[in-house]
Design a protein around this motif. Structure first.
Motif, PDB file in Angstrom:
ATOM      1  N   GLU A 172      -4.955   7.452   7.082  1.00 17.43           N
ATOM      2  CA  GLU A 172      -5.656   6.166   7.044  1.00 17.43           C
ATOM      3  C   GLU A 172      -4.677   5.065   7.429  1.00 17.43           C
ATOM      4  O   GLU A 172      -3.578   4.996   6.883  1.00 17.43           O
ATOM      5  N   PRO A 212       0.819  -1.209   0.000  1.00 14.06           N
ATOM      6  CA  PRO A 212       0.000   0.000   0.000  1.00 14.06           C
ATOM      7  C   PRO A 212       0.854   1.261   0.000  1.00 14.06           C
ATOM      8  O   PRO A 212       1.973   1.258   0.513  1.00 14.06           O
ATOM      9  N   VAL A 225      -2.898  -3.978   5.642  1.00 15.94           N
ATOM     10  CA  VAL A 225      -2.650  -4.346   4.243  1.00 15.94           C
ATOM     11  C   VAL A 225      -1.157  -4.605   4.037  1.00 15.94           C
ATOM     12  O   VAL A 225      -0.769  -5.567   3.366  1.00 15.94           O
ATOM     13  N   TYR A 277       1.681   4.728   1.584  1.00 20.04           N
ATOM     14  CA  TYR A 277       1.526   5.235   2.940  1.00 20.04           C
ATOM     15  C   TYR A 277       0.533   6.391   2.984  1.00 20.04           C
ATOM     16  O   TYR A 277       0.497   7.236   2.095  1.00 20.04           O
ATOM     17  N   SER A 278      -0.263   6.408   4.027  1.00 19.83           N
ATOM     18  CA  SER A 278      -1.196   7.504   4.265  1.00 19.83           C
ATOM     19  C   SER A 278      -1.096   7.926   5.719  1.00 19.83           C
ATOM     20  O   SER A 278      -1.147   7.081   6.620  1.00 19.83           O
ATOM     21  N   ARG A 335      -3.183   1.874   6.992  1.00 20.66           N
ATOM     22  CA  ARG A 335      -3.087   0.818   5.986  1.00 20.66           C
ATOM     23  C   ARG A 335      -2.127  -0.289   6.417  1.00 20.66           C
ATOM     24  O   ARG A 335      -1.762  -1.146   5.613  1.00 20.66           O
TER      25      ARG A 335
END
Length: 163
Positions: A93, A87, A98, A89-90, A95
């Motif tokens: 959020e 994923p 995942v 990176y956020s 993640r």
């Protein structure tokens, strides 16, 4: 059932002498930058041909984030390459499940292949901007919780000593 021996080393993922090398791929499976580009360059055209066949059969829209699939390793010193898409990176959020799934799904595929050793790059920590310290923590958490049937050695290969 053997226990999983986890190793952390600094080096080049493309030179690891293991049964399976994990590729931090993009969804297209057709090569890219970073680890993905290095694996495709050093592994040669056989990897790209196998990825194209996967796209033509099972993954017409690409490999979903968190999933894993195997191909030949071409000229790499391994039997297989296991491609997984990490994923991006956020900061807003979480993640991390995942990201951990990339490791556990790659281990599952390695088990299905009968691999006894596997080498992982630090998934999502390059172009996908996952902070290196947390990427290491997520990798070790996923690998530490795993109990694969055939894989005995999981090596986390860090590109540089800074990681």
């Amino acid at each position: 059932m053997p226990s999983l021996n986890i190793e952390v080393v600094t080096g080049d993922i493309t030179t690891q002498q293991v049964d399976a090398i994990v590729n931090a791929a993009n969804t297209s499976l057709l090569g890219g930058g970073g680890v993905d580009g290095a694996i495709h360059r050093k592994g040669g055209p056989a990897i790209l041909e196998a990825c194209r066949a996967l796209r033509a059969s099972h993954y017409g829209r690409g490999l979903p984030v968190g999933q894993a699939v195997a191909t030949t390793a071409g000229r790499l010193p391994a039997r297989w390459v296991i491609h997984t898409v990490g994923p991006v990176y956020s900061a807003t959020e979480d993640r991390s499940p995942v990201l951990r799934g990339c490791y556990t799904n790659a281990l599952r595929v390695a088990d299905e292949l009968g691999a006894r050793s596997i080498a992982f790059p630090l998934i999502s920590s390059g172009l996908y901007r996952w902070p290196k310290d947390d990427a290491i923590a997520q990798a070790l958490a996923a690998l530490g919780a795993a109990s694969p049937a055939t894989v005995e050695v999981a090596r986390l290969v860090l590109f540089d000593a800074g990681a």
